[in-house]
Structure formats: structure tokens, C-alpha cells
Design an enzyme around this catalytic site. Structure first.
Site, PDB file in Angstrom:
ATOM      1  N   ASP A   1       0.852  -1.201   0.000  1.00  0.00           N
ATOM      2  CA  ASP A   1       0.000   0.000   0.000  1.00  0.00           C
ATOM      3  C   ASP A   1       0.886   1.249   0.000  1.00  0.00           C
ATOM      4  OD1 ASP A   1      -2.338   1.393  -0.168  1.00  0.00           O
ATOM      5  OD2 ASP A   1      -2.775   1.336   1.973  1.00  0.00           O
TER       6      ASP A   1
ATOM      7  N   HIS B   1       5.023  10.283   0.217  1.00  0.00           N
ATOM      8  CA  HIS B   1       4.654  11.682   0.459  1.00  0.00           C
ATOM      9  C   HIS B   1       5.911  12.522   0.647  1.00  0.00           C
ATOM     10  CE1 HIS B   1       0.364  11.323   0.567  1.00  0.00           C
ATOM     11  NE2 HIS B   1       0.394  10.371   1.473  1.00  0.00           N
TER      12      HIS B   1
END
Lengths: 429, 322
Positions: free
Chosen positions: A307, A311
């Protein structure tokens, strides 16, 4: 084309159940032989895998690569290389890109960027509905022909049950698998943490486990009627697992995956407002983690994914509820899997199945196995090496790992994609 | 959260009442007691924080709370700067950038109010080693100075906490005040803490904080020594948490009738501002058992205590303030 002989290693191929010392010969991008090599074979490259494990290259069923649209977070080049260094040869990329992967041109763009990056394979997953809005179907057949192995609306839920029914029916017509992440939109939209003790203490709105259960119930009712291949991703709560198991026992074509961080972390990791643990679905209770591990053992959940959500530092810098959700994970997928093996959750062969042949079957891929004729996607790793997870050792452009500071087992020494060496530990390519 | 204590156990920041030792909470109450004497004098000022700068950083509109912090700082002789971010345009500037700028101005203390849970904690993690952070309310998480002034008010009326039955009534779900009260009163050894509310206004597993849950006012207020009302925001009528204000008042609004099962000398508290006719009847709010305005007065002494302790100035305080 190059011929490669891999010798001295312990070959584990979950698809065939093979687990023995064996030689593998690769020719023309495919596995030529496994076991005794042909006589008088001339090879271009010899890989000495003594003391190492040779397994199919990993298939990561749920990743985000930053492209197109958020290149400041990550790029296909950076993330495919990070994946390759972690033994991943295929990164399935969710369609919540900018623009959304709802037209073949976006998939083609991704293929082109992946080719330029010249590392692990990128497998775009197509949007089930246009703009992920849950209203009109995207051109599912065209997307499939453009290389999207399966259709999904990523983390979005199709609210309109009629649209969901038709999306499942249409995809089933062409035997295209559909991936759903079950979360009732109303129960989950305002929350950030598992609705439990920690959320109550911190005063952060919760997402109840029933959000997953309610949406699974609705979806499974449709799947029972339509009988299309459906994969439920990122399960987090024990109630949902029971529902999946019941569906499987009644013969429905249903599979499921779990994000690997759910197998280690729980809501208590969020107790200090650390935004690295801001994940969607949220980290749940210790009982849920236990149930997720048990579901891997009994096979209810067959796939483990990272997953991966890279960022930039700013996205994770702020009060918990104003930060972006998600963690980067391609660097740590294999090592955490080995840790599960160390902790006795499952044997190495069963564990590796969750990141090789099982996701290959979900997505209908011919990779994920070491059988003669299969594409030579191979991972060779030293299970006894250890490394520290730090911002410096992570190869992903992003550093938002919840496992920073952990000591992890396993180091990938060689990664091959279609018979080409795309990563070697002692000589970064 | 240990971030708010120095290694020797003194307060560095004041972010939450959770996890603070009873001794420290009692020390806050005792220090506040000595400041309460100052306030009663005609010259209401002590020079403890002379030359120190306190910045009130309010990301959420609030007049009353800001004023009490400002008064507290000024009575300690600190220089006070009010930054109302809620009304000042800070478009595109992150909380962190704003903080860095203010820090460059060498403030000693930031009093932070923010709509997000964990905001004060976040600020505390990012200020320099010389600056302290005081949480003036972060989302639904904590409002520790309010809880301490409530505890102070209770102790003034009841002497100690051990035998007390304390009932917290209303919107616990969205209340930072309730969370901080529960932690503070538990640590101070309260006999029994109850929460009374409909299930839609109670967070899951609230029992894990050590409270007894009631849905019925009559049962919940039985033999109560202290009744702490919570403010009900009007927007709770949206989102199906409650049907209407009149229905809420009918079931959970505090009236003389509903107060009957409580002890005769029970006190009624409210963090303000009150919604008359929603969570409390005017006759109770202004009645003989109400200590609501006392809470406001006590808020200044308690905040003076916490400010001076956090900035390490309380040791120098003279026994009899001049």
C-alpha cells in the site's frame, strides 16, 4: 539475448511448491530450466547465489508512484528502483493519479515512463468509473487492452449501488477482475483513526470497524449475484475477515489482501499524534491485527501488499488530522514479510506466495512463478543480512515510513526483470 | 505524553492533564491559591515574568479564553502579544512557518488554541528549546487549563476530591474540556467520575478513561457532589446527532427538577459560554448552587500559576506577595 545461470541458491517457488537447492537458467527473458542445467550450456552471466534464496520477483498489488501528477512526492523512476532494490519486479499502480487513470492515454504514459526508467515493471490499474466519481463507467475494455490488468476506484467507494452493480457486471462480462477497498463512505469520511480507545483519548474522530463490514456486506451481496472475480483490498478489521471467509466457503470468486503495516502496527502507535501512522484504512486494535495474521495462515487473505503511498515531508508535517494519509512501503515489503516468517506466522514458502503467485493470480499475470517458460522475473536475497530502516537507507524518494528505526532482516542482492539484471546490491546500476 | 515535562519532572509545556502526577497537579492548585490572594488586592500585579514575552496564538476565535490568558500574563508582568490567526489572513502560510517567524522574535511562551486535536502537541515539538507551549484548547483533545481551574473551584468548595461524586453532563464526544477534566480529576483521586449523555454524544470506549456511563439524568445525578455541564454546539443538530435543541433540553438540560437527586450542597459548573435553555436552565445557571462566574475568576489565578511554573519563575515567588 543474455543467458544467465543462477547457481548455489535455495530456490523457493510457491507456485509449484518447490523449495530446494537448484540451478536456474534464464534465456531470452524467460526461465529456461529449473533444476539440473542443460549440458554444454554457454552463459553470459553466472550468479553465485550460495547461501541466498532465489524466488520469483515480488508483485506489489497496491502502490502509488507519484506519476502522473505528484512528481514532487515520487517518480516512476525513483519508485521502480526502490522497488527493484526491495525485490519487487511488478508494481501495480492505483488509478488515483492526476489525471486519473481512466483513459488509455494515461496508462500509455505510465508504460512509457516505466520504459524510460528501465527498472521494475509498472502495471497500471484502471479506474472503474470515470474520474473515480462513481457515476459513469470508464472504458474498461480499452483500459484493459492498454495494459490495465484490473479495474478499481482505488480508495473511493462507489456510493450508488446500481452503479456498483453495473460496474461489476460489465467487468465480469469480459472477465476483468475488479478490486474494491471496502469502506462505507458515510461511516469513514469524517474519521482519521480507528474508532477506539486511542481516538477517544486523543479526541480525533474515528472510523469504526463497521465501516468496512457494512461496505463488504453490500458488495458481497452483489458479487453473490454476479459471480464476477472480485478482490477486496486493504482489509483491516476482524469482522470483515469473517465475512470474506464465509463468501469464500460458499464458493464465491473472492480474494483479499492486507497492507503489510496492518500486520505489525496498531492504533496505539498513533497515541503520540505521529503523522507517519496516519493511514487509511486506519491502524486498528491488537485483536484485529491478530485476526489479520490468522487470516493469512488459513488463506482467507492470500495477498500482502505494501500500500505504498510516498509523500513529501510537508504532506506529513502538521497536526495529525491535517496531514496526508499513507505510508511508503516498497523498501520494507520483503523484509517485513521475512519478519513475519521469523515470528512464526507462516513458513517462507507460504509467505512468499502472498507476494508472488497469489497476486499474479488475482491480476491474471504470467509472472510470479519460476517455471520454465515464465518471464524471468527473479529476486535473489540474503535472508540473514540485517539493515536499519532510516531515511538514508530507504531508496524511495519518500521517507514517510512508519518503520523508521526498525532493524529488519533480508537484503536483496539481485533483481531480474524479464531476464535482465535491474538491481544488484554490490554494484548499483 | 512526556514531552511536556523536563527530565527533572518540572513542567516544560502544559499540553494535557493526561499522565501528569497528582503531586504536580496539587502544586498547580496550591500555587494558584497563592495567586488568588494577589488578585484580591488593589494592585493586581507581581513581577514574576517581567521581561518575558507571551504570545497568544489563537487559530480559533475566542474572546473569553484569550482575555483570561492575557490577564494572567499581564498580572505576572509579562509582555503579551495577541495573534488572532482566525481573523488574520495567513493564506498559504503553514502553521510551522508562522511558528518559525514568531520564534525568531524570541518569545518565551506560546499560548495556542487550534481547531485540530494534537495542534498544541505539534507546536510543542517544533518550538526551540527556550520556548514553552501552553495549550488553550486543541480540537476535541484537551483544554488542560480549563480542567485545572475546574479542579481549583471544586477544591475551594469541597476541600478535597477523595469522596466526591462528580457528574459530567452533555456532549462528551466533541469536548476537549471533558477529556481534560476526566484525566485531571482521576489523577487528583476523585471518588467517582460519571458521564451522562445520549450515546450519540459519547465516544467509543469512554469507560476506558475510568468513568461510569449514564444515559439517564436522574440516575446519573444521584448523590452527586459536583455537576459539570458541557456546552452544546448548535451545529450538533446537523448530522443526526440530536433531533433538536428542545428535545435535548427536555432530556439532558439541567433544571432544578433534574438537580433534585444530587446532594443538597452540590455545586453546578459550566465552562461557558452557556446556552440558556439548551443545556442549562437560567434559574440553575444563576441559582445558589451555580459557581459558573467563580470559575471565570479562578481561571486567572490558575493560568498565572501554570504560566509561572512552566517558565520556571514560581520558585522565586515571595511567600507574601507585595
Amino acid at each position: 539475448m543474455t543467458r544467465i545461470r543462477i547457481h548455489g541458491g535455495r530456490v523457493i517457488d510457491p507456485a509449484s511448491g518447490r523449495d530446494e537447492l537448484a540451478e536456474i537458467v534464464v534465456a531470452d527473458g524467460r526461465i529456461l530450466t529449473v533444476g539440473e542445467p542443460p549440458n554444454d550450456l554457454a552463459v553470459d552471466l553466472e550468479i553465485d547465489a550460495t547461501g541466498q534464496i532465489v524466488c520469483p520477483g515480488l508483485i506489489d498489488l497496491a502502490t502509488r508512484l507519484g506519476e502522473p501528477g505528484t512528481e514532487h512526492k515520487a517518480t516512476i523512476a525513483s519508485e521502480t528502483r526502490a522497488g527493484a532494490a526491495g525485490g519487487i519486479t511488478t508494481l501495480a499502480c492505483l488509478p488515483d493519479t492526476y489525471p486519473v487513470m481512466d483513459t488509455p492515454s494515461v496508462a500509455e504514459l505510465m508504460h512509457r515512463r516505466a520504459q524510460e526508467a528501465d527498472s521494475a515493471r509498472v502495471l497500471p490499474l484502471g479506474a472503474l468509473t470515470l474520474d473515480l466519481a462513481g457515476e459513469r463507467l470508464s472504458e474498461i475494455v480499452a483500459l484493459h487492452q492498454a495494459g490495465c490488468a484490473a479495474m478499481t476506484d482505488a480508495g473511493r467507494t462507489i456510493r450508488d449501488t446500481l452503479v456498483l452493480q453495473r460496474a461489476l457486471e460489465y467487468a465480469a462480462t469480459f472477465e476483468i477482475p475488479v478490486l474494491l477497498t471496502p469502506a462505507d463512505p458515510w461511516l469513514s469520511q469524517a474519521g482519521y483513526l480507528h474508532d477506539g480507545i486511542v481516538a477517544t483519548r486523543l479526541g480525533i474522530p474515528g472510523i469504526p470497524a463497521t465501516a468496512e463490514l457494512a461496505e463488504l456486506g453490500r458488495s458481497l451481496a452483489l458479487v453473490a449475484d454476479i459471480q464476477g472475480r472480485t478482490h477486496f483490498g486493504r482489509l483491516s478489521a476482524h469482522q470483515g475477515i469473517e465475512l470474506i471467509a464465509r463468501a469464500q466457503n460458499s464458493g464465491l470468486p473472492v480474494t483479499a489482501d492486507v497492507a503489510i503495516h496492518q500486520l505489525f502496527l496498531t492504533e496505539t502507535d498513533c497515541a503520540e499524534f505521529d503523522a507517519r501512522f496516519h493511514l487509511q484504512p486506519p491502524l486498528r486494535s491488537i485483536a484485529d491485527r491478530k485476526a489479520l495474521r490468522a487470516a493469512l495462515i488459513d488463506g482467507t487473505i492470500g495477498v500482502i501488499c505494501s500500500d505504498h503511498q510516498p509523500h513529501d515531508p510537508d504532506a506529513k508535517n502538521g497536526p495529525f488530522t491535517s496531514t496526508a494519509s499513507g505510508a511508503c512501503g516498497v523498501d520494507t515489503l520483503l523484509s517485513l514479510l521475512l519478519r513475519l516468517v521469523e515470528e512464526g506466522v507462516f513458513g517462507l514458502c507460504q509467505g512468499l506466495a502472498c507476494v508472488t503467485i497469489n497476486p499474479a493470480r488475482v491480476l491474471g499475470l504470467e509472472t510470479g512463478r519460476l517455471t520454465p517458460g515464465a518471464p524471468a522475473d527473479v529476486c535473489i536475497f540474503d535472508p540473514d543480512a540485517v539493515w536499519w530502516c532510516t531515511p538514508e537507507t530507504l531508496r524511495s524518494q519518500a521517507k514517510n515510513s512508519p518503520f523508521l528505526g526498525w532493524e529488519l532482516p533480508g537484503r536483496v542482492n539481485y533483481t531480474l526483470v524479464a531476464g535482465r539484471l535491474i538491481h544488484r546490491h554490490d554494484d548499483p546500476l | 505524553m512526556s514531552t511536556q515535562l523536563h527530565t527533572d519532572g518540572r513542567l516544560r509545556h502544559f499540553l494535557t492533564t493526561e499522565g501528569l502526577p497528582r503531586q504536580l497537579l496539587l502544586q498547580i492548585l496550591d500555587t494558584a491559591e497563592s495567586f488568588a490572594g494577589v488578585i484580591d488586592k488593589s494592585v493586581k500585579k507581581v513581577p514574576l515574568l517581567r521581561g518575558r514575552t507571551v504570545i497568544n496564538l489563537f487559530f480559533e476565535a475566542s474572546t473569553r479564553t484569550r482575555i483570561t490568558f492575557e490577564l494572567a500574563a499581564k498580572r505576572l508582568s509579562a509582555d503579551v502579544l495577541n495573534v488572532n490567526v482566525a481573523t488574520t489572513s495567513v493564506k498559504g502560510e503553514s502553521l510551522l512557518d508562522m511558528l518559525r517567524n514568531l520564534e525568531a522574535m524570541q518569545a518565551d511562551m506560546f499560548v495556542v488554541r487550534h481547531a485540530e486535536s494534537g495542534a498544541a502537541d505539534y507546536v510543542a515539538r517544533h518550538v526551540g528549546p527556550g520556548a514553552s507551549v501552553l495549550n488553550a484548547g486543541d480540537g476535541r483533545h484537551a483544554h488542560p487549563t480549563q480542567a485545572m481551574l475546574d479542579a481549583f473551584t471544586i477544591r475551594r468548595h469541597k476541600g478535597s476530591f477523595e469522596s466526591l461524586i462528580i457528574a459530567i453532563v452533555g456532549d462528551v464526544m466533541h469536548s476537549r474540556v471533558a477529556r481534560s477534566q476526566i484525566h485531571a480529576l482521576s489523577a487528583l483521586g476523585a471518588g467517582e467520575i460519571r458521564v451522562i449523555a445520549p450515546r450519540t454524544l459519547l465516544p467509543r470506549d469512554i469507560e476506558s478513561l475510568g468513568v461510569r456511563v449514564f444515559h439517564d439524568m436522574r440516575l446519573g445525578l444521584e448523590e452527586a457532589d459536583v455537576v459539570m455541564m458541557l456546552r452544546l454546539q448548535r451545529e450538533r443538530m446537523q448530522g443526526a446527532l440530536l433531533p433538536s435543541e428542545p428535545e435535548y433540553f427536555r432530556v439532558y438540560g439541567l433544571t432544578e427538577d433534574k438537580l433534585a437527586p444530587a446532594k443538597p450542597d452540590a455545586i453546578v459548573m459550566h465552562p461557558g459560554p452557556i446556552n440558556r435553555g439548551v443545556e442549562i436552565d437560567s434559574r440553575v445557571a444563576e441559582g445558589p448552587r451555580s459557581v459558573i462566574l467563580e470559575q471565570v475568576t479562578n481561571g486567572i489565578a490558575v493560568r498565572m500559576a501554570i504560566m509561572s511554573m512552566t517558565l520556571g519563575a514560581y520558585q522565586e515567588m515571595p511567600r507574601e506577595p507585595a
